[in-house]
Design a protein around this motif. Structure first.
Motif, PDB file in Angstrom:
ATOM      1  N   PRO A 115       4.789  10.990  -4.325  1.00  0.00           N
ATOM      2  CA  PRO A 115       6.123  10.678  -3.819  1.00  0.00           C
ATOM      3  C   PRO A 115       6.093  10.350  -2.323  1.00  0.00           C
ATOM      4  N   THR A 116       6.859   9.336  -1.937  1.00  0.00           N
ATOM      5  CA  THR A 116       6.967   8.943  -0.534  1.00  0.00           C
ATOM      6  C   THR A 116       8.425   9.020  -0.107  1.00  0.00           C
ATOM      7  N   VAL A 117       8.648   9.595   1.061  1.00  0.00           N
ATOM      8  CA  VAL A 117      10.000   9.858   1.563  1.00  0.00           C
ATOM      9  C   VAL A 117      10.106   9.289   2.966  1.00  0.00           C
ATOM     10  N   PHE A 118      11.171   8.554   3.246  1.00  0.00           N
ATOM     11  CA  PHE A 118      11.433   8.033   4.582  1.00  0.00           C
ATOM     12  C   PHE A 118      12.659   8.754   5.129  1.00  0.00           C
TER      13      PHE A 118
ATOM     14  N   ALA B 115       0.831  -1.205   0.000  1.00  0.00           N
ATOM     15  CA  ALA B 115       0.000   0.000   0.000  1.00  0.00           C
ATOM     16  C   ALA B 115       0.864   1.254   0.000  1.00  0.00           C
ATOM     17  N   PHE B 116       1.913   1.261   0.821  1.00  0.00           N
ATOM     18  CA  PHE B 116       2.841   2.398   0.823  1.00  0.00           C
ATOM     19  C   PHE B 116       3.497   2.544  -0.544  1.00  0.00           C
ATOM     20  N   GLU B 117       3.954   1.436  -1.094  1.00  0.00           N
ATOM     21  CA  GLU B 117       4.679   1.466  -2.358  1.00  0.00           C
ATOM     22  C   GLU B 117       3.797   1.952  -3.506  1.00  0.00           C
ATOM     23  N   ASP B 118       2.508   1.649  -3.463  1.00  0.00           N
ATOM     24  CA  ASP B 118       1.599   1.964  -4.562  1.00  0.00           C
ATOM     25  C   ASP B 118       0.942   3.335  -4.442  1.00  0.00           C
TER      26      ASP B 118
END
Length: 273
Positions: A110-113, A103-106
Motif C-alpha cells: 500500500p502507498t499513501v500520500f 514505479a510508485f504505482e506498481d
C-alpha cells in the motif's frame, strides 16, 4: 538509504518507508528533485521486495514546510524549450517521469500520500500514482500547467480520469484552478480529509495501520483493482485464481484463520509473509 541531504529521500518508520519531500522554501521540482525522485523510486522497488527480511510493508509520501509543493521550477521547462531539439527532449522528460510514476504505482505494498497544504503539478501527479490520498482540511490541489502552455504529463490527466471521470479531469486541467481538499474528496480524488491539527501523525498512523496488515493480500487487492479499472471486471475475474489462490499458502492467512477460530475476529497479527 537515500542521501539525507537530497530534496527527496527515504526514512524508515518501522515497516513504513517514508518518502520525504524537502526542498525549501516551496519544495519545487527541479533537476535535483527529479534525479532524487528516480533514485527514490528505484530504492523503493528494492525495499518492498517480498524476499527482504527488512521489507517495507507500506510507503508514505509526506512533505516538509508550509506547502507540499509549489510545482515545477519553470526554468527547467525554459531550458528545454529554448535548447536544441525541444520536442525530443520534452518527450524524453515525460518518458522518464512516467517511469517513476509507474514505479510508485506498481509497488507491491500500500502507498499513501499525505498532503498537508498546497499541492501542485508534479507533486499532485505523484499523489495520483499512490493508492490512498490523505489531505488536511487546509490542503488544496491543482494541475496548473496551462500557465506555461503545457498539459500535465506525469500521468495526471489519465489518473484523474480514473478517479473522478474524464469530464472532471478535463475541467480541473482546463481551468488551472486550485481545488480544496473537500471538493476533491467529493470527486473521489482525495480519499479522506483529516483535521489540520495532528494531520502529520494521523497520516503516519494510517500508514502504520495498513503496513501491519496482510501485505501479500494487499498486493493482490492492488492488482485486481487496477486490472478491473483498466481492462474490466471480467479481466480481473480471470486473474483471481492466479492472484488469490496462492494466498492460502501464506503464513498470514494460516495464522489469521487459526486466530479467528481460537479468539474470534480482529485478533490476528501479520508478518507480511
Amino acid at each position: 538509504m537515500t542521501d539525507a541531504a537530497a530534496p527527496l529521500r527515504i526514512e524508515r518508520d518501522g515497516d513504513v518507508a517514508v518518502v520525504v519531500l524537502d526542498n525549501p522554501p516551496l519544495n519545487l521540482f527541479d533537476a535535483a528533485t527529479f534525479d532524487a525522485m528516480e533514485a527514490v523510486a528505484a530504492e523503493l522497488v528494492q525495499l518492498t521486495e517480498p524476499a527482504r527480511a527488512d521489507r517495507a510493508r507500506a510507503v508514505l509520501v509526506e512533505a516538509r514546510g508550509k506547502v507540499v509543493s509549489g510545482g515545477v521550477d519553470v526554468t527547467y521547462f525554459r531550458d528545454i524549450a529554448e535548447g536544441p531539439e525541444p520536442a525530443q527532449r520534452g518527450a524524453e522528460l515525460w518518458a522518464r517521469l512516467l517511469r517513476v510514476a509507474n514505479a510508485f504505482e506498481d509497488l507491491p505494498v500500500p502507498t499513501v500520500f499525505a498532503a498537508h497544504g498546497l499541492c501542485l503539478t508534479a507533486a499532485f501527479e505523484l499523489a495520483l500514482s499512490c493508492d490512498i490520498l490523505l489531505a488536511a482540511e487546509r490542503a488544496s490541489f491543482g494541475l496548473v500547467e496551462i500557465v506555461v502552455g503545457l498539459t500535465p504529463s506525469m500521468g495526471g490527466p489519465q489518473r484523474l480520469a480514473e478517479r473522478a471521470g474524464p469530464a472532471r479531469a478535463k475541467e480541473l486541467i482546463y481551468t488551472g484552478e486550485r481545488y480544496p481538499a473537500a471538493v476533491l474528496e467529493r470527486w473521489n480524488v482525495v480519499n479522506r480529509v483529516l483535521p489540520d491539527e495532528g494531520f502529520a501523525e494521523a497520516a503516519r498512523e494510517y500508514a502504520r495501520r495498513v503496513a501491519a496488515g496482510p501485505t501479500v493480500a494487499h498486493a493482490a487487492t492492488k492488482r485486481l483493482a487496477t486490472v478491473a479499472v483498466r481492462e474490466g471486471a471480467r479481466a480481473a475475474d480471470a486473474l483471481v485464481p492466479e492472484i488469490s489462490g496462492p494466498l492460502f499458502a501464506t503464513d498470514d492467512l494460516r495464522g489469521a484463520v487459526a486466530s479467528f477460530l481460537a479468539d474470534g475476529p480482529g485478533k490476528a497479527t501479520y508478518t507480511g509473509r
